[in-house]
Write an enzyme that holds these catalytic residues in place. Structure first.
Site, PDB file in Angstrom:
ATOM      1  N   ASN A 126     -10.160  -0.103   0.316  1.00  0.00           N
ATOM      2  CA  ASN A 126      -8.706   0.047   0.278  1.00  0.00           C
ATOM      3  C   ASN A 126      -8.205  -0.504  -1.061  1.00  0.00           C
ATOM      4  O   ASN A 126      -8.260  -1.708  -1.300  1.00  0.00           O
ATOM      5  CB  ASN A 126      -8.110  -0.722   1.459  1.00  0.00           C
ATOM      6  CG  ASN A 126      -6.597  -0.683   1.500  1.00  0.00           C
ATOM      7  OD1 ASN A 126      -5.945  -0.337   0.523  1.00  0.00           O
ATOM      8  ND2 ASN A 126      -6.032  -1.041   2.642  1.00  0.00           N
TER       9      ASN A 126
ATOM     10  N   HIS B 219      -2.993   7.195   2.429  1.00  0.00           N
ATOM     11  CA  HIS B 219      -3.463   5.956   1.814  1.00  0.00           C
ATOM     12  C   HIS B 219      -4.812   5.634   2.451  1.00  0.00           C
ATOM     13  O   HIS B 219      -4.963   5.668   3.674  1.00  0.00           O
ATOM     14  CB  HIS B 219      -2.441   4.846   2.064  1.00  0.00           C
ATOM     15  CG  HIS B 219      -3.023   3.484   1.908  1.00  0.00           C
ATOM     16  ND1 HIS B 219      -3.696   3.105   0.773  1.00  0.00           N
ATOM     17  CD2 HIS B 219      -3.065   2.418   2.748  1.00  0.00           C
ATOM     18  CE1 HIS B 219      -4.112   1.860   0.921  1.00  0.00           C
ATOM     19  NE2 HIS B 219      -3.755   1.421   2.115  1.00  0.00           N
TER      20      HIS B 219
ATOM     21  N   CYS C 152       0.818  -1.226   0.000  1.00  0.00           N
ATOM     22  CA  CYS C 152       0.000   0.000   0.000  1.00  0.00           C
ATOM     23  C   CYS C 152       0.851   1.275   0.000  1.00  0.00           C
ATOM     24  O   CYS C 152       0.331   2.367  -0.170  1.00  0.00           O
ATOM     25  CB  CYS C 152      -0.963  -0.013   1.181  1.00  0.00           C
ATOM     26  SG  CYS C 152      -2.072  -1.416   1.141  1.00  0.00           S
TER      27      CYS C 152
END
Ligand code: COA
Length: 329
Positions: free
Chosen positions: A286, A256, A112
């Site tokens: 996500n 993020h 990520c």
């Protein structure tokens, strides 16, 4: 040393929308649980496209937005933890779809944090004048490595791609970069690789391979949550110090998109007004390396970003990895 600016952004989200209700027919979960623990309401899943297709579509939009032709792209980096395959790189496939034949291409794996890592690497190539113009893409089809029977992970993630075009510039752009990793936390978030398939290897692994057991993502959610609460403020502090700025001078902070509760906790801990944090996790879940460039593209499109404003981008995730970039828009 040249300055480096983002001159275009783009995003591509696959068509298939999956709601929390949809997931509650798959695993023992509820819309209420997912919303209150994460902020997520929907996510999008690729049903007939792979990571390279999402990446190329986002990249094309970023190139149009930048007014750049494929001939001008010197470098393509795709940040992804879900490449189309082990070889060729997803970046080479993107190059092929775009016709950007003179670009050097490679993938970058930092989960990520991937987009922050990729943007940092590309920036170095431009600052040193090896290249003039680069495509930096974060793209994922996480749905293909998801364990759709594990309610603690399958409700959190989604597929998508975001891209930026960066170019050498006379104006101020990317100012400070900070990256970090800690392999001791490797087992907090993982998706094991392909098992060895040679007949000389240990019996149980060979058996796994012949049974066609494919890698699936696993996560220790609480530990990852604690890691993020500690690391994100540290990342923000590091790039502020390097640029000699105070946090109050920042206009937008783009984390993020992992969980709205992480964003709220960081805002509170650092005494930063929550309005400065962009959030779109309710729509996409996500999307790992794609989340920051998707957010940037939405913000540009909605005129939230104004020329001259100061931004901090922060990534964190599997590895463990983390990183931040401070830039002038
Ligand atoms: N629906 C319903 N219940 C669920 C569930 C779901 N989708 N997922 C887990 N649960 C259950 C658990 O089994 C547990 O039940 P138990 O108490 O009977 O064992 C209960 O909910 C509480 O689980 P817990 O793990 O304590 O929840 P939490 O408040 O820590 O929230 C996360 C879980 C995953 C949302 C949270 O830990 C998180 O966001 N972590 C970070 C994840 C992340 O962002 N990862 C990517 C980083 S890049």
């Amino acid at each position: 040393m040249s300055e480096v600016c983002i001159i275009g952004t783009g995003r591509y989200i696959p068509e298939e929308q999956v709601t929390n209700e949809d997931l509650s027919s798959l695993v023992d979960t509820t819309d209420e649980w997912i919303r209150t623990r994460t902020g997520i309401q929907t996510r999008y899943i690729a049903t007939n496209e792979n990571t390279s297709h999402l990446a190329a579509k986002a990249a094309k939009k970023a190139m149009i937005n930048a007014g750049i032709s494929e001939k001008e792209i010197d470098l393509i980096i795709v940040a992804t933890m879900t490449p189309d395959g082990a070889m060729p790189s997803t970046a080479c496939l993107v190059q092929h779809y775009l016709g950007a034949h003179q670009a050097a291409c490679f993938d970058l794996s930092a989960a990520c944090s991937g987009f922050i890592y990729a943007l940092s690497v590309a920036t170095q190539f431009l600052k040193t004048s090896l290249y003039n113009c680069a495509l930096v893409i974060g793209a994922e089809t996480i749905s293909k490595v998801m364990n759709w029977q594990d309610r603690s992970t399958c409700v959190l993630f989604g597929d998508g791609a975001g891209a930026v075009v960066i170019q050498q510039s006379q104006e101020k752009g990317i100012e400070s970069i900070y990256l970090g990793s800690d392999g001791r936390g490797h087992d907090l978030l993982q998706c094991e690789g392909w098992p060895l398939q040679n007949p000389m290897h240990r019996r149980e692994l060979f058996k796994k391979a012949t049974e066609g057991v494919f890698p699936k993502m696993t996560m220790k959610g609480k530990e990852v949550f604690q890691f993020a609460l500690k690391r994100v403020p540290y990342c923000i502090q590091k790039v502020l110090e390097e640029g000699d700025y105070g946090v109050e001078e920042m206009d937008h902070i783009i984390l993020h998109q992992a969980n709205d509760r992480i964003l709220e906790s960081v805002a509170k801990k650092m005494k930063i007004p929550q309005e400065k944090f962009y959030s779109n996790i309710h729509r996409y879940g996500n999307t790992s390396a794609a989340s920051i460039p998707i957010a940037l593209d939405e913000m540009r499109e909605q005129n939230i970003l104004q020329k001259g404003e100061k931004l901090i981008l922060v990534g964190f995730g599997g590895g463990l990895t983390w990183g931040a970039i401070l830039l002038t828009w």
